[in-house]
Write a protein that holds these residues in place. Structure first.
Motif, PDB file in Angstrom:
ATOM      1  N   ASN A  40       0.847  -1.196   0.000  1.00  0.00           N
ATOM      2  CA  ASN A  40       0.000   0.000   0.000  1.00  0.00           C
ATOM      3  C   ASN A  40       0.887   1.253   0.000  1.00  0.00           C
ATOM      4  O   ASN A  40       1.733   1.415   0.891  1.00  0.00           O
ATOM      5  CB  ASN A  40      -0.881  -0.017   1.260  1.00  0.00           C
ATOM      6  N   PRO A  41       0.742   2.142  -0.979  1.00  0.00           N
ATOM      7  CA  PRO A  41       1.579   3.352  -1.035  1.00  0.00           C
ATOM      8  C   PRO A  41       1.498   4.195   0.226  1.00  0.00           C
ATOM      9  O   PRO A  41       2.450   4.919   0.548  1.00  0.00           O
ATOM     10  CB  PRO A  41       1.031   4.106  -2.247  1.00  0.00           C
ATOM     11  N   CYS A  42       0.386   4.123   0.951  1.00  0.00           N
ATOM     12  CA  CYS A  42       0.267   4.885   2.196  1.00  0.00           C
ATOM     13  C   CYS A  42       1.227   4.330   3.248  1.00  0.00           C
ATOM     14  O   CYS A  42       1.776   5.083   4.064  1.00  0.00           O
ATOM     15  CB  CYS A  42      -1.167   4.834   2.715  1.00  0.00           C
ATOM     16  N   ILE A  43       1.431   2.995   3.233  1.00  0.00           N
ATOM     17  CA  ILE A  43       2.398   2.401   4.154  1.00  0.00           C
ATOM     18  C   ILE A  43       3.809   2.825   3.761  1.00  0.00           C
ATOM     19  O   ILE A  43       4.639   3.149   4.622  1.00  0.00           O
ATOM     20  CB  ILE A  43       2.269   0.867   4.157  1.00  0.00           C
ATOM     21  N   ILE A  44       4.082   2.836   2.454  1.00  0.00           N
ATOM     22  CA  ILE A  44       5.395   3.298   1.975  1.00  0.00           C
ATOM     23  C   ILE A  44       5.649   4.726   2.424  1.00  0.00           C
ATOM     24  O   ILE A  44       6.739   5.071   2.890  1.00  0.00           O
ATOM     25  CB  ILE A  44       5.483   3.185   0.440  1.00  0.00           C
ATOM     26  N   GLN A  45       4.622   5.566   2.333  1.00  0.00           N
ATOM     27  CA  GLN A  45       4.760   6.969   2.745  1.00  0.00           C
ATOM     28  C   GLN A  45       5.062   7.076   4.230  1.00  0.00           C
ATOM     29  O   GLN A  45       5.920   7.866   4.652  1.00  0.00           O
ATOM     30  CB  GLN A  45       3.475   7.722   2.410  1.00  0.00           C
ATOM     31  N   SER A  46       4.411   6.265   5.045  1.00  0.00           N
ATOM     32  CA  SER A  46       4.644   6.296   6.491  1.00  0.00           C
ATOM     33  C   SER A  46       6.006   5.723   6.843  1.00  0.00           C
ATOM     34  O   SER A  46       6.713   6.237   7.715  1.00  0.00           O
ATOM     35  CB  SER A  46       3.544   5.513   7.214  1.00  0.00           C
ATOM     36  N   LEU A  47       6.384   4.652   6.175  1.00  0.00           N
ATOM     37  CA  LEU A  47       7.662   3.993   6.444  1.00  0.00           C
ATOM     38  C   LEU A  47       8.839   4.913   6.162  1.00  0.00           C
ATOM     39  O   LEU A  47       9.848   4.897   6.877  1.00  0.00           O
ATOM     40  CB  LEU A  47       7.763   2.727   5.586  1.00  0.00           C
ATOM     41  N   THR A  48       8.705   5.730   5.104  1.00  0.00           N
ATOM     42  CA  THR A  48       9.817   6.572   4.657  1.00  0.00           C
ATOM     43  C   THR A  48       9.708   8.020   5.105  1.00  0.00           C
ATOM     44  O   THR A  48      10.567   8.840   4.769  1.00  0.00           O
ATOM     45  CB  THR A  48       9.902   6.542   3.120  1.00  0.00           C
ATOM     46  N   ALA A  49       8.713   8.338   5.878  1.00  0.00           N
ATOM     47  CA  ALA A  49       8.486   9.727   6.281  1.00  0.00           C
ATOM     48  C   ALA A  49       9.583  10.218   7.227  1.00  0.00           C
ATOM     49  O   ALA A  49      10.210   9.441   7.944  1.00  0.00           O
ATOM     50  CB  ALA A  49       7.130   9.844   6.974  1.00  0.00           C
ATOM     51  N   PRO A  50       9.852  11.532   7.227  1.00  0.00           N
ATOM     52  CA  PRO A  50      10.766  12.101   8.222  1.00  0.00           C
ATOM     53  C   PRO A  50      10.311  11.710   9.626  1.00  0.00           C
ATOM     54  O   PRO A  50       9.119  11.710   9.927  1.00  0.00           O
ATOM     55  CB  PRO A  50      10.639  13.611   7.981  1.00  0.00           C
ATOM     56  N   ASP A  51      11.286  11.334  10.463  1.00  0.00           N
ATOM     57  CA  ASP A  51      11.044  10.845  11.815  1.00  0.00           C
ATOM     58  C   ASP A  51      10.459   9.439  11.840  1.00  0.00           C
ATOM     59  O   ASP A  51      10.097   8.933  12.917  1.00  0.00           O
ATOM     60  CB  ASP A  51      10.132  11.795  12.616  1.00  0.00           C
ATOM     61  N   GLY A  52      10.366   8.790  10.665  1.00  0.00           N
ATOM     62  CA  GLY A  52       9.892   7.412  10.604  1.00  0.00           C
ATOM     63  C   GLY A  52      11.043   6.426  10.745  1.00  0.00           C
ATOM     64  O   GLY A  52      12.192   6.810  11.005  1.00  0.00           O
ATOM     65  N   PRO A  53      10.778   5.142  10.561  1.00  0.00           N
ATOM     66  CA  PRO A  53      11.807   4.111  10.756  1.00  0.00           C
ATOM     67  C   PRO A  53      13.027   4.242   9.843  1.00  0.00           C
ATOM     68  O   PRO A  53      14.105   3.758  10.193  1.00  0.00           O
ATOM     69  CB  PRO A  53      11.045   2.806  10.460  1.00  0.00           C
ATOM     70  N   MET A  54      12.870   4.897   8.691  1.00  0.00           N
ATOM     71  CA  MET A  54      13.986   4.991   7.761  1.00  0.00           C
ATOM     72  C   MET A  54      14.753   6.300   7.880  1.00  0.00           C
ATOM     73  O   MET A  54      15.706   6.541   7.133  1.00  0.00           O
ATOM     74  CB  MET A  54      13.497   4.801   6.313  1.00  0.00           C
ATOM     75  N   ASP A  55      14.359   7.138   8.815  1.00  0.00           N
ATOM     76  CA  ASP A  55      15.044   8.413   9.040  1.00  0.00           C
ATOM     77  C   ASP A  55      16.141   8.212  10.088  1.00  0.00           C
ATOM     78  O   ASP A  55      15.877   7.828  11.227  1.00  0.00           O
ATOM     79  CB  ASP A  55      14.036   9.463   9.526  1.00  0.00           C
ATOM     80  N   ALA A  56      17.385   8.479   9.700  1.00  0.00           N
ATOM     81  CA  ALA A  56      18.515   8.300  10.625  1.00  0.00           C
ATOM     82  C   ALA A  56      18.553   9.361  11.706  1.00  0.00           C
ATOM     83  O   ALA A  56      19.266   9.205  12.699  1.00  0.00           O
ATOM     84  CB  ALA A  56      19.829   8.319   9.844  1.00  0.00           C
ATOM     85  N   ARG A  57      17.814  10.446  11.511  1.00  0.00           N
ATOM     86  CA  ARG A  57      17.756  11.532  12.500  1.00  0.00           C
ATOM     87  C   ARG A  57      19.154  12.028  12.877  1.00  0.00           C
ATOM     88  O   ARG A  57      19.426  12.362  14.032  1.00  0.00           O
ATOM     89  CB  ARG A  57      17.006  11.089  13.751  1.00  0.00           C
ATOM     90  N   ASN A  58      20.034  12.028  11.901  1.00  0.00           N
ATOM     91  CA  ASN A  58      21.390  12.571  12.074  1.00  0.00           C
ATOM     92  C   ASN A  58      22.232  11.814  13.102  1.00  0.00           C
ATOM     93  O   ASN A  58      23.194  12.349  13.652  1.00  0.00           O
ATOM     94  CB  ASN A  58      21.319  14.054  12.460  1.00  0.00           C
ATOM     95  N   THR A  59      21.882  10.559  13.359  1.00  0.00           N
ATOM     96  CA  THR A  59      22.647   9.773  14.343  1.00  0.00           C
ATOM     97  C   THR A  59      23.088   8.439  13.759  1.00  0.00           C
ATOM     98  O   THR A  59      23.165   7.438  14.461  1.00  0.00           O
ATOM     99  CB  THR A  59      21.801   9.517  15.609  1.00  0.00           C
ATOM    100  N   LYS A  60      23.396   8.397  12.483  1.00  0.00           N
ATOM    101  CA  LYS A  60      23.757   7.136  11.837  1.00  0.00           C
ATOM    102  C   LYS A  60      25.080   6.587  12.340  1.00  0.00           C
ATOM    103  O   LYS A  60      26.021   7.330  12.594  1.00  0.00           O
ATOM    104  CB  LYS A  60      23.842   7.324  10.316  1.00  0.00           C
ATOM    105  N   LYS A  61      25.131   5.268  12.458  1.00  0.00           N
ATOM    106  CA  LYS A  61      26.391   4.602  12.744  1.00  0.00           C
ATOM    107  C   LYS A  61      27.262   4.617  11.491  1.00  0.00           C
ATOM    108  O   LYS A  61      26.777   4.871  10.388  1.00  0.00           O
ATOM    109  CB  LYS A  61      26.134   3.164  13.204  1.00  0.00           C
ATOM    110  N   LYS A  62      28.547   4.325  11.661  1.00  0.00           N
ATOM    111  CA  LYS A  62      29.482   4.350  10.540  1.00  0.00           C
ATOM    112  C   LYS A  62      29.908   2.937  10.152  1.00  0.00           C
ATOM    113  O   LYS A  62      29.957   2.030  10.986  1.00  0.00           O
ATOM    114  CB  LYS A  62      30.721   5.182  10.899  1.00  0.00           C
ATOM    115  N   ALA A  63      30.212   2.773   8.894  1.00  0.00           N
ATOM    116  CA  ALA A  63      30.814   1.538   8.404  1.00  0.00           C
ATOM    117  C   ALA A  63      32.322   1.725   8.327  1.00  0.00           C
ATOM    118  O   ALA A  63      32.812   2.858   8.254  1.00  0.00           O
ATOM    119  CB  ALA A  63      30.256   1.187   7.026  1.00  0.00           C
ATOM    120  N   ASP A  64      33.063   0.625   8.330  1.00  0.00           N
ATOM    121  CA  ASP A  64      34.524   0.709   8.216  1.00  0.00           C
ATOM    122  C   ASP A  64      34.927   0.750   6.741  1.00  0.00           C
ATOM    123  O   ASP A  64      35.821   0.027   6.302  1.00  0.00           O
ATOM    124  CB  ASP A  64      35.177  -0.492   8.914  1.00  0.00           C
ATOM    125  N   ILE A  65      34.255   1.600   5.999  1.00  0.00           N
ATOM    126  CA  ILE A  65      34.474   1.713   4.558  1.00  0.00           C
ATOM    127  C   ILE A  65      34.671   3.180   4.215  1.00  0.00           C
ATOM    128  O   ILE A  65      33.828   4.021   4.571  1.00  0.00           O
ATOM    129  CB  ILE A  65      33.267   1.155   3.775  1.00  0.00           C
TER     130      ILE A  65
END
Length: 474
Positions: A40-65
């Motif tokens: 459902n596109p509405c679920i996609i919109q919620s999943l990817t919304a700012p402050d949603g599960p896919m928003d790192a909120r400027n606190t992302k971990k780093k990779a050794d790359i």
């Protein structure tokens, strides 16, 4: 294989070809037999919304790359794919979608169609232009011409692929490859001149053939992709497995094509690894990836602060290099509201998920089950347990989009340091397959070939060797 009157199709051809062998487009499918996933596109919109599960909120971990490899990944993508006809708001057929790049690691994003057909890219029959040798744009600081691409008076870059000017880092990488080509041409010409003089001949040796220079440059680039880039993101064991035992899924019968599972899902893993801010110079401060210093793309270099020091992005002996963000389900917040998109969806995550849906991609779980059936341990049950927990608040606990699954398995199985078994195999099989099916690549022409240009390590050639080639003492 086209059928002609009176010619019977060879027995067993259908079993050997996993794709439609009567027609074969530049894009295609690997998993044709799998059902199309829909969310459902509405679920996609919620999943990817700012402050949603896919928003790192400027606190992302780093990779050794080193983060430079993520930009190299973007450069590779622009070398092999360009889709300008598909739409997010309609169902797209990969076989009917034209790829405006050759499905080969041949650097056509640098060379165009060559010095005859793309003469505007070249300053002679062999060497390419930069702003230093040809530009109509007037720089406030004349020295900036030494560090930028050739441009028109309205700042448009005069290059083989317009996308390699869409951000400052990728435009500087385009420039680095152009410089590498020109320095290789000078290096090879000097070697020819030395041989000429050793024969007691006077004057100048004959000018180099462009195709020879291009082959030397391209094969060293391909070596980097196969022996450095791929192992870093998918693991050396997977690369070795494919080289030893062959490709299990990407098996074009004739000419190579770009799998839509690769282009619209698996190879978009790098979007999760783009940092919000990064340094581009040793003594410089952190800059917004899209900001006043690094720019919004498609702009001339306007400050020396934006000149990239590749040691900072790739290491190259410099220990305090910039790391990429971890490979997981979160993206830097700026990517969920791209500042340069003023019409339509500016959320990169939702655009990726909707693109996958528009191409009728299967779910990640369905792809994982197929791989399990071929003896590949995908550990998809661990991944599914994690994705179900993320999606449960939205009333969705079933299968997940392929791109989201690729990000999730990297996070769950490899701690965000490299790709998981599903995404990694799609990426590795595609890139290795493109090399093997290209009769102009070193894997398709001479499998005993090894790098011939000067390098820091014998019988090897790395991205740092390429970037520092012009400064290397010869």
């Amino acid at each position: 294989m086209p059928k002609h009157h009176g010619i019977k199709e060879p027995y067993g051809m259908s079993a050997m070809c996993k794709f439609g062998h009567t027609t074969e487009g530049r894009f295609g499918r690997i998993f044709k037999e799998l059902p199309a996933f829909y969310m459902n596109p509405c679920i996609i919109q919620s999943l990817t919304a700012p402050d949603g599960p896919m928003d790192a909120r400027n606190t992302k971990k780093k990779a050794d790359i080193p983060v430079g490899f993520v930009i190299l990944g973007q450069f590779i993508d622009h070398d092999i794919t360009l889709d300008i006809t598909s739409k997010l708001d309609r169902v797209n057929d990969p076989d009917a979608t034209e790829n405006f790049r050759t499905p080969a690691l041949d650097l056509d994003c640098i060379y165009g169609i060559g010095p005859e057909a793309s003469s505007y890219l070249y300053r002679d029959d062999v060497r390419l232009h930069t702003a230093k040798t040809s530009t109509a744009y007037s720089y406030a600081d004349p020295d900036l011409k030494n560090h930028d691409l050739s441009r028109t008076s309205d700042e448009r870059a005069i290059i083989g692929d317009f996308r390699n000017d869409e951000n400052r880092i990728i435009s500087q990488m385009q420039l680095a490859f152009i410089r590498f080509h020109n320095c290789v041409a000078d290096y090879l010409q000097a070697k020819e001149q030395k041989k000429y003089e050793e024969k007691k001949c006077e004057g100048k040796a004959e000018e180099l053939d462009f195709e020879h220079v291009r082959e030397v440059v391209t094969w060293h680039y391909q070596w980097i992709v196969l022996h450095e880039f791929l192992p870093l993101f998918v693991g050396q064991d997977l690369v070795n497995d494919i080289l030893c035992h062959g490709r299990k899924f990407y098996k074009p019968c004739h000419r190579p094509f770009i799998p839509i599972e690769f282009a619209a899902a698996a190879y978009r893993f790098g979007h999760s690894m783009i940092p919000l801010k990064l340094r581009v110079q040793k003594r410089g401060g952190k800059q917004d990836f899209f900001g006043s210093v690094l720019g919004m793309g498609f702009q001339a270099l306007n400050t020396k602060k934006a000149i990239v020091d590749w040691d900072v992005l790739f290491g190259c002996g410099y220990k305090n290099y910039e790391c990429a963000d971890a490979l997981d389900i979160q993206l830097a917040s700026i990517l969920l509201n791209l500042p340069f998109i003023h019409e339509g969806d500016a959320n990169l995550a939702s655009r990726n998920l909707l693109r996958g849906q528009s191409f009728l991609l299967p779910s990640g779980e369905e792809v994982a089950k197929v791989m399990e059936g071929c003896g590949i341990d995908t550990k998809y049950e661990q991944v599914t347990k994690f994705t179900a927990k993320v999606l449960k608040p939205f009333g969705w606990t079933s299968c997940t989009p392929l791109w989201f699954y690729v990000l999730a398995e990297a996070q769950v199985l490899n701690g965000g340091q490299r790709m998981g078994p599903v995404g990694g195999r799609i990426v590795a099989e595609t890139i290795i397959g493109l090399l093997e099916k290209d009769d102009l690549s070193f894997l398709g022409t001479d499998r005993s070939w090894k790098p011939s240009l000067p390098s820091a390590k014998r019988c090897d050639f790395t991205i740092c060797d390429l970037l520092n080639f012009c400064e290397r003492k010869r």
